[in-house]
Design an enzyme around this catalytic site. Structure first.
Site, PDB file in Angstrom:
ATOM      1  N   HIS A  67       0.817  -1.203   0.000  1.00 35.88           N
ATOM      2  CA  HIS A  67       0.000   0.000   0.000  1.00 35.88           C
ATOM      3  C   HIS A  67       0.860   1.267   0.000  1.00 35.88           C
ATOM      4  CE1 HIS A  67      -2.240   3.154   2.299  1.00 35.88           C
ATOM      5  NE2 HIS A  67      -3.115   2.914   1.346  1.00 35.88           N
ATOM      6  N   GLU A  70       2.166   1.877  -3.384  1.00 40.33           N
ATOM      7  CA  GLU A  70       1.099   2.433  -4.234  1.00 40.33           C
ATOM      8  C   GLU A  70       1.089   3.960  -4.108  1.00 40.33           C
ATOM      9  OE1 GLU A  70      -3.013   1.758  -2.814  1.00 40.33           O
ATOM     10  OE2 GLU A  70      -3.119   3.853  -3.428  1.00 40.33           O
TER      11      GLU A  70
END
Lengths: 424, 425
Positions: A67, A70
């Protein structure tokens, strides 16, 4: 390019694996202004331990790296943030991380190819610095806090902890403030170099395109890279049994929120679609709006809306989730157990089965209403080893007898959990 | 794509959107009444009672069975505030005949079904079924009390309430528990009948449908035939704006993250200023390159969510940030600074162009999203405006930097609302 046509929903899928390993899928839609592109890597929150190609030692990540990565992918060496650049092209850009993949997308009308330039560029050219990594910790910290106040999310993650002992699906996708504090630039590069090789990625584009021309445009935007060897992903061996049956927690909510889960075995890719269809039918027969249990629970004031009914699976896990709001979640559990027992003893009702099957058919057709949904569906299914058209193809294979068998195999009390968040 | 509006009777309109972009046909019936304290709760309750049963399908189970038989048609109803109007919305979506495994006229069934639910509820002794009224009252009570469950929505709702104290727009769309207790099923049924006589009714049909066919089906419906022409009372959207002394409201709850909401008013009644306001809002907090996102999130690293929304029917802007409690002062200061900066003309050509492009792109998306398209035409209907997508784009294209700065100087912070934790730390 390989062409797969589905006559039921009247759509065609063009697909090709490029020389460098990138898989491209194109679903043309005539007459639409909206164009959608999404590129994903088969790397999610559960892939936190691996041996990179050419290495021999395992590399263990703190929670939340997929994450974090990202968020940081948008950073560019020239100081321009790609998200800003895409937004200034008038396209709507975003990204998300799941348990098994990370995806980057945009939706455009004009400037499609300029936006594709930017997307392909930032995906292939990471730029991490100590400074930009540190800065992100504050932002992601607020994202984590936001989820902490979300009772629905809390209930979900608790359900995962009840079902899974060792599988990392039981950790928060974003990690914790503590775990992300350990993330640094070297770790991001290492992870990027391992999982963002194009051979581990899929690009899906949907909109009014000539597939051949579009494919050439995609090829132009690829930076030469060496094909890499295999990534050895290390997952802890997960027990078949659940960990614990129930968990209750209190938060500031007016009505209790619940997730009922059934832990399932990891599926064979060849049969998973058929099984998924059967499970969906069974779920609607048990708790759908026309079911006896729903009627009873509604009339008794236990529930107000039909709970969400889902079957979540990847190559590493599979479970059923029934989530909603109820006055006393225990009563939903009791009612559900009764209904399951009844169907197991007497078999599923044939008329009801056929009607729900009809409903599911319509649901599958409706999935093709919106191009963003189509592209995201094909991407997510691909990482599970499934082609989305298979749902319409396998549909007719699902018989009541097969569903009866799945009911017995999957809907068992010994693999059932209940997670509840209630008011103080 | 083709839009046509047809008067069925005075006060009742059929809007037809011919489009082949979808697998589905989408039907909608919107019932619009003025937003009034004495009626909001009743209207919210009526919406959920109608879902429970009709004369030919007296239970919700029977309605669900019928929908499942129609290849999983989906029915939905909801309630919304649009300016000073209260709108009850009903939707029915079915797959288009072209995708059915066997030929049948699903559209006709769909029209029948949605009208049946809205206009022909099951009754006993000339009133709504007591059982349904009681059951739905309990449910509605839970919905009203559940307002605080979604913290971000709650904070916004509370800011609006404070801003519009004792004004129609400050009402909660689902109504009030104390009013719920006073409602009896006889009076409620009377109110429903009266409402159907007086309210504005808009019917939308979107999909691969011939207009003549749609008009015929609607006109031939006995439920529509039974309705009288009416002179409707609606409140044209887009003229109201409260004038308050700026105020700060802080509320404590058991939360980890604080929610900051700023309610901004725009001191302009000019209809054309709405396009400028839209551009202004996009520059301020409309997306990833907006001032709020860049300064509150990217530069100061204070938030994950930071942005603003323009609510056109009431001509307000709402700034929303999810922040660490201790950063309240800092986040507020940065937010105020952004608002000030635009007032002083700190807007670059790039910012202006980016904002316009973002808006134009969302306009272009409209015909590719079936429900958005219906919402657009209904918004036009309530604003008594007739703007094509092309004209709309042109209006945005024509907005100048000077206009944005001029408008910025008419923007006032009306209410600052902060949802904070109990310890306040």
């Amino acid at each position: 390019m390989q062409i797969i046509e589905n006559l039921k929903v009247k759509e065609k899928l063009y697909t090709e694996k490029l020389e460098n390993g990138l898989t491209v899928m194109i679903i043309p839609k005539k007459g639409l202004q909206k164009k959608y592109a999404i590129i994903g890597t088969n790397f999610g929150s559960i892939d936190n331990n691996f041996i990179a190609p050419g290495e021999s030692e395992p590399y263990k990540l703190p929670n939340g790296v997929a994450h974090f990565l990202e968020h940081k992918m948008f950073e560019q060496e020239n100081g321009v943030n790609s998200l800003d650049r895409l937004t200034s092209l008038g396209v709507d850009a975003n990204a998300y991380t799941t348990n098994d993949h990370t995806a980057y997308l945009f939706e455009a009308t004009d400037n499609f190819y300029e936006a594709l330039d930017e997307l392909m560029d930032y995906i292939q050219k990471p730029y991490f610095t100590d400074e930009n990594v540190e800065k992100e910790k504050g932002i992601i910290g607020q994202e984590i806090n936001m989820y902490d106040d979300d009772p629905g999310w809390k209930t979900y993650i608790n359900a995962m902890e009840l079902m899974y002992k060792d599988n990392p699906i039981n950790i928060d996708i974003a990690g914790s403030i503590e775990s992300i504090s350990k993330i640094n630039k070297e770790m991001l590069y290492k992870t990027y170099n391992t999982f963002y090789n194009l051979s581990n990625m899929l690009l899906v584009i949907c909109g009014d395109f000539e597939p051949e021309i579009l494919l050439e445009e995609v090829k132009k935007r690829i930076i030469k890279q060496d094909k890499q060897g295999e990534i050895k992903r290390i997952y802890p061996k997960e027990q078949e049994e659940i960990v614990q049956q129930e968990k209750y927690e209190t938060m500031e909510v007016s009505n209790p929120i619940f997730v009922i889960g059934f832990k399932d075995k990891v599926n064979d890719e060849k049969t998973v679609v058929k099984k998924h269809i059967a499970i969906e039918i069974i779920l609607y027969m048990l708790l759908g709006k026309s079911s006896k249990s729903y009627k009873k629970l509604y009339e008794e004031g236990e529930i107000m809306v039909q709970p969400d009914l889902d079957y979540e699976f990847s190559k590493q896990y599979a479970h059923i989730l029934i989530s909603g709001t109820a006055k006393e979640p225990k009563k939903i559990v009791d009612e559900l157990k009764n209904a399951i027992k009844n169907y197991k003893e007497n078999g599923l009702d044939n008329e009801h089965f056929l009607r729900i099957k009809k409903k599911i058919y319509g649901d599958y057709i409706m999935e093709y209403n919106d191009i963003s949904n189509i592209a995201r569906m094909f991407l997510a299914d691909y990482f599970k080893g499934v082609n989305s058209f298979d749902y319409l193809e396998e549909y007719s294979q699902v018989t009541k007898e097969y569903a009866d068998q799945i009911l017995k195999e999957v809907f068992r009390e010994d693999n059932m959990v209940i997670s509840v968040v209630k008011g103080k | 794509m083709d839009y046509q509006k047809q008067e069925i009777k005075e006060g009742i309109h059929l809007h037809m959107i011919q489009t082949n972009r979808f697998k589905t046909n989408l039907l909608a019936v919107f019932i619009t009444t003025p937003l009034l304290q004495q009626n909001v709760t009743k209207e919210a309750l009526i919406a959920s009672i109608l879902r429970r049963g009709t004369k030919t399908m007296p239970t919700s189970e029977q309605i669900s069975i019928k929908l499942e038989e129609m290849y999983g048609a989906t029915f939905d109803c909801g309630i919304e505030k649009i300016g000073d109007n209260h709108v009850i919305k009903f939707y029915l979506e079915t797959i288009n005949d072209e995708f059915l495994p066997q030929k049948e006229d699903i559209l006709e069934k769909a029209i029948d079904t949605i009208f049946e639910i809205v206009f022909n509820p099951v009754t006993e002794n000339e009133q709504f079924k007591k059982e349904y009224v009681e059951g739905e009252s309990k449910n509605l009570k839970q919905i009203i009390e559940g307002k605080k469950d979604n913290k971000s929505k709650y904070a916004l709702e509370r800011c609006i309430e404070e801003m519009y104290k004792d004004m129609p727009y400050g009402l909660y769309k689902f109504g009030y528990v104390e009013d719920l207790e006073k409602i009896n099923s006889k009076e409620l049924y009377e109110y429903y009948k009266q409402m159907l006589k007086q309210c504005k009714i808009d019917i939308f049909i979107s999909g691969q449908i011939e207009n003549e066919q749609a008009i015929e089906k609607v006109q031939n419906s006995e439920y529509i035939n039974n309705l009288e022409p009416r002179e409707v009372k609606i409140i044209k959207t887009g003229v109201l704006a409260p004038k308050n002394e700026p105020k700060v409201i802080k509320e404590e709850m058991d939360v980890t993250q604080g929610k900051l909401v700023l309610g901004l008013t725009i001191d302009s009644k000019d209809v054309e200023s709405k396009y400028i306001a839209l551009v202004y809002n996009t520059i301020l907090g409309g997306g990833a390159n907006s001032k709020l996102f860049q300064n509150v999130r990217e530069k100061a690293s204070l938030a994950y969510t930071a942005g603003s929304n323009y609510v056109r029917p009431i001509n307000n802007i709402y700034v929303r940030c999810g922040i660490e409690i201790k950063n309240y002062e800092k986040a507020l200061e940065i937010t105020k600074q952004q608002i000030e900066d635009i007032k002083c003309g700190k807007v670059t050509d790039t910012e202006l162009e980016n904002a316009k492009r973002t808006i134009i792109s969302t306009i272009k998306f409209i015909p590719d999203e079936q429900d958005t398209q219906i919402t657009y035409y209904f918004g036009q209907e309530l604003a008594q405006n007739k703007l094509t997508f092309e004209e709309y784009e042109k209006k945005i294209e024509n907005v100048t930097k000077e206009q944005v700065i001029q408008l910025a100087n008419k923007v006032n912070i009306d209410t600052i609302y902060f949802l904070t934790s109990k310890e306040g730390k």
